[in-house]
Each structure stands twice: as C-alpha cells, then as structure tokens.
Design an enzyme around this catalytic site. Structure first.
Site, PDB file in Angstrom:
ATOM      1  CG  ASP A 312      51.105  39.974  55.418  1.00 49.83           C
ATOM      2  OD1 ASP A 312      50.992  40.184  54.193  1.00 49.83           O
ATOM      3  OD2 ASP A 312      51.891  39.138  55.900  1.00 49.83           O
ATOM      4  CD  GLU A 338      48.713  44.311  44.726  1.00 50.11           C
ATOM      5  OE1 GLU A 338      49.243  45.022  43.854  1.00 50.11           O
ATOM      6  OE2 GLU A 338      49.152  43.195  45.054  1.00 50.11           O
TER       7      GLU A 338
END
Length: 433
Positions: A312, A338
C-alpha cells in the site's frame, strides 16, 4: 349576503333579545347568533365550533368586570371580541381595549347602524392585526428577506439578512442589491434572471454573493414581483439562505464518490466521466489527446514478500511521484489494484510516448523505502475522433499486455488495435525500453 357566526355572551334575556333584534335590522350583513348566559358556557361553545366574533357583557353570574374579558381572551384567543358596557362606564371600555378587545359599546347607545359598524370593523381590525403579526413573524424568519421598490432600491431587510451578509439594514437602505454581487456571474446570467423575473413575476436559483467582510458564499434565492390590483409593479421581494454548508457536504460526497481512498487519486468512476468528455472534445474539435495505462511489475510478488502494508505504501508513493511528474492539465486516476491511467490533453502520439517513457524511467530510478526497486509497464495510445470508450480502453489494454509480454519495464504504443482501420502514417505497435 355574507353570514357570520356571532357568540352573544349575555345573561340578561332582555338585553340579549335587544341585541338580536338590532342584528336583524342590519340589512347589509347576516349574523347567525348563539347565546351563552355564563362564561363557562361560552368557553364550551368556543371549544366545540368556530365563531367569527364574540359580543361580551362584562357582568356575568360566574365572572365580573375585566376579569371576564381576560379569561375569555386567554382561553379562546383566536376570535375578535367586542365588549358591551353599561352606565357610561367608558373607563372599563378603555381597559377592555388594552386587554385585547377590538371595541366597546355602551348598551344605552346601541342601534343597528352602530352595532353593525362596530362588529364589521372589529373583524376587519382583528384580521389585519393577525396578518401584520404573521408578516412580522415571517419577516423575522431564519431566511433573509429583502424588499425593494420597482427600481431595485432596498426598502427593508430583516435580521437574517444582516446575519448572512454582515450588512445592517441601515447600511443598505436605498441601495441596489448589486452591492452584494461577487463577480462570479456574468452579465448574461443577470440578463436571464431579470428576463424571467419580469416575464413570470418570479425567479429562483443559485447565486454567489459577497459578504460585507469580502468573503464569497453561495445562496439559494427566490425573487417575486408584487403587483397591485391594477397590475402595476410595486415591490420585489427576495428571500434567500446561505447554502455554504450544503455545498460543502455535496463536495465531500462528490469527493468520496470519485476518489480512491488509499492514494487520494481519482477513481475509475471519475475517470470514465473524464474520458467521455475527452472523447467528445476530440470528436468535436479534432483536438489531440493521449492516454497511458500502466501497472506495477510483479506487484503480487512484492505484496507476498514485503506484506500488504508495504504494498500500500508503494501504491501511495508511486501515485505521488507520477502526479508530481505530470502537467497541471493532465488527469491521473487509479484504475484498480496496481493499475493506473493517465489522460494527456493537447498531446500527440510522440508527446504521449515521451511522457510514458519519462514516467517509466523516473519510477525505476529511485528505489522505494522498504520495498527496493520498483518498475512499471505502460501501454500508450492516442484518442481518435471515431473512438468510443470501449474501443480506446481495449487498445490501451492491448498495448499494456504487449509491454508486459516484451519483458516488463517498458512502454508499448498502439496507434490502432488489431482489426481497427489503421492510419497510414503510424505503425500499430512500437516498444520503448
């Protein structure tokens, strides 16, 4: 002929008969009379049904003097009252007026014209007083109220106006409400406002004004024209309230609905709307625009190796770096997981490929804290006048697939997807690494 319901509160039968006879002689108006010989009886009748007016004798078996009026007004205040007095007791009559009676009549002076006139004007005064109280209450409402003459000069402004704008009433009397204008609306806006107001006698909408301290705020305003019986314009009445908090909440909801919580970037929903606008501009104006779709290479391995918290942090830091490298006009969104997507307005194919390669190199050049080196693969294309969102996104996705298939950490450019009509001046695929 209009009929009025009159409650006659009189314990003396002879006097009551006299009053009814006098009322029968009032040719211009009709009265339906009900009698009550005691105050308690009168209050019971007032609870059971409505009356237009009460004619009250102050000397009753269960109540005497002005206390009779006081108890009647306190218990049944929604009715005009005319008091009958005896023995030329005008002092008592004056006291009755102070307690809320509309008028008083000495019994020995009663005759049809006097009685009819007293009852009529008592009901009219009572109605007018109620309307004045109602208007005063409305004028002191939580909403700002401004009254102007037909030339737009301010005649009245209430306390809510002062609270919202910062201007006291005496500071704006005689002035035009344009002293509040913020400059956010152009002349065309005010032209449309006045055209609608004068055609329909009403306008309503959102407007931005400026307070006395210079701060600008949004308000919801309703303006009505007030005309007399001849149709002549007499006043304009504007009612408005501050909607700053409403706008703030709307902005918060919009932000939550269109923003990715982790990275703070726009989300896919907002990107879809922005893409529609970009394609519309391209079709209408033949303007050039580029698009980039990229993702982090081997992101699953990064998460498995370092943990999702580090993953993250990489997403957040990568978002910051990319946003810092883009122009102010460029649009960056998190596509999902992503994957990220960029729209580049006023950018041709060469410029789009240059920007993609610049991003690739900048991300690869600096390791990420606790994660080490990170690379991205990028798919690049440009918007065409005949594109729709699905066609463009498919072309971007194919370009990204080719970049990964070529070994990752590279940029692939698709001018047209397989099966589309390719322009002769550009190849369908090129790689930069």
């Amino acid at each position: 002929m209009s009929e009025y319901r009159l409650l006659l509160i009189e314990d003396n039968p002879a006097d009551a008969e006299l009053v009814e006879d006098l009322l029968d002689d009032c040719a211009e108006r009709g009265y339906v009379v009900e009698r009550a010989g005691r105050l308690r009886e009168a209050l019971g009748l007032l609870e059971e049904r409505p009356f237009d007016i009460a004619l009250l004798d102050l000397g009753l078996p269960d109540s005497q003097g002005l206390d009779t009026l006081r108890l009647l007004v306190e218990s049944a205040g929604g009715i005009p009252v005319v008091v009958m007095t005896g023995h030329q007791d005008r002092g008592t009559g004056t006291g009755a007026i102070r307690l809320g009676a509309q008028d008083f009549l000495p019994k020995e002076e009663l005759h049809p014209a006097l009685l009819a006139r007293a009852l009529h004007y008592a009901m009219e005064r009572y109605r007018s007083q109620r309307e004045v109280r109602l208007m005063a209450t409305a004028f002191d409402s939580a909403q700002a109220i401004v009254v102007t003459d037909p030339q737009g000069r301010i005649l009245r402004a209430n306390h809510a106006f002062t609270r919202i704008t910062g201007y006291a009433e005496d500071e704006v009397l005689g002035k035009n409400p344009r002293v509040l204008q913020s400059g956010r609306q152009d002349l065309e806006f005010y032209h449309r406002l006045w055209t609608e107001l004068l055609e329909n006698d009403h306008w309503e909408g959102e407007i931005w004004n400026r307070r006395r301290d210079g701060s600008v705020y949004p308000q919801w305003e309703s303006i009505s024209a007030v005309r007399n019986e001849a149709g002549q314009l007499e006043y304009f009445v504007a009612v408005f309230h501050d909607i700053s908090e409403q706008k703030r909440l709307e902005a918060e909801l919009e932000h939550e609905a269109t923003t990715d919580r982790l990275t703070g970037l726009y989300n896919r929903q907002r990107f879809d709307a922005e893409l529609d606008r970009a394609l519309a501009r391209t079709e209408r104006y033949a303007s050039e625009a580029g698009a980039i779709l990229f993702d982090i290479d081997h992101f699953k391995r990064l998460n498995d190796t370092h943990g999702h918290d580090i993953g993250d942090r990489v997403l957040v830091e990568l978002s910051r770096r990319v946003a810092h490298s883009l122009r102010r006009a460029d649009f960056l969104a998190r596509w999902g997981g992503e994957e990220f997507v960029v729209l580049l307005p006023e950018t041709d194919a060469e410029g789009a490929r240059y920007m993609a390669e610049r991003l690739r190199r900048e991300i690869a050049a600096t390791p990420f804290e606790d994660a080490g080196p990170v690379t991205i693969s990028l798919g690049v294309t440009i918007l065409h006048r005949d594109d729709d969102p699905d066609t463009l996104l498919k072309r971007l996705d194919n370009a990204l697939y080719d970049a990964k298939h070529a070994g990752r950490n590279c940029t692939a450019y698709h001018h047209r997807a397989p099966g589309e009509d390719a322009d002769a001046e550009a190849p369908p695929l090129s790689l930069l690494q």
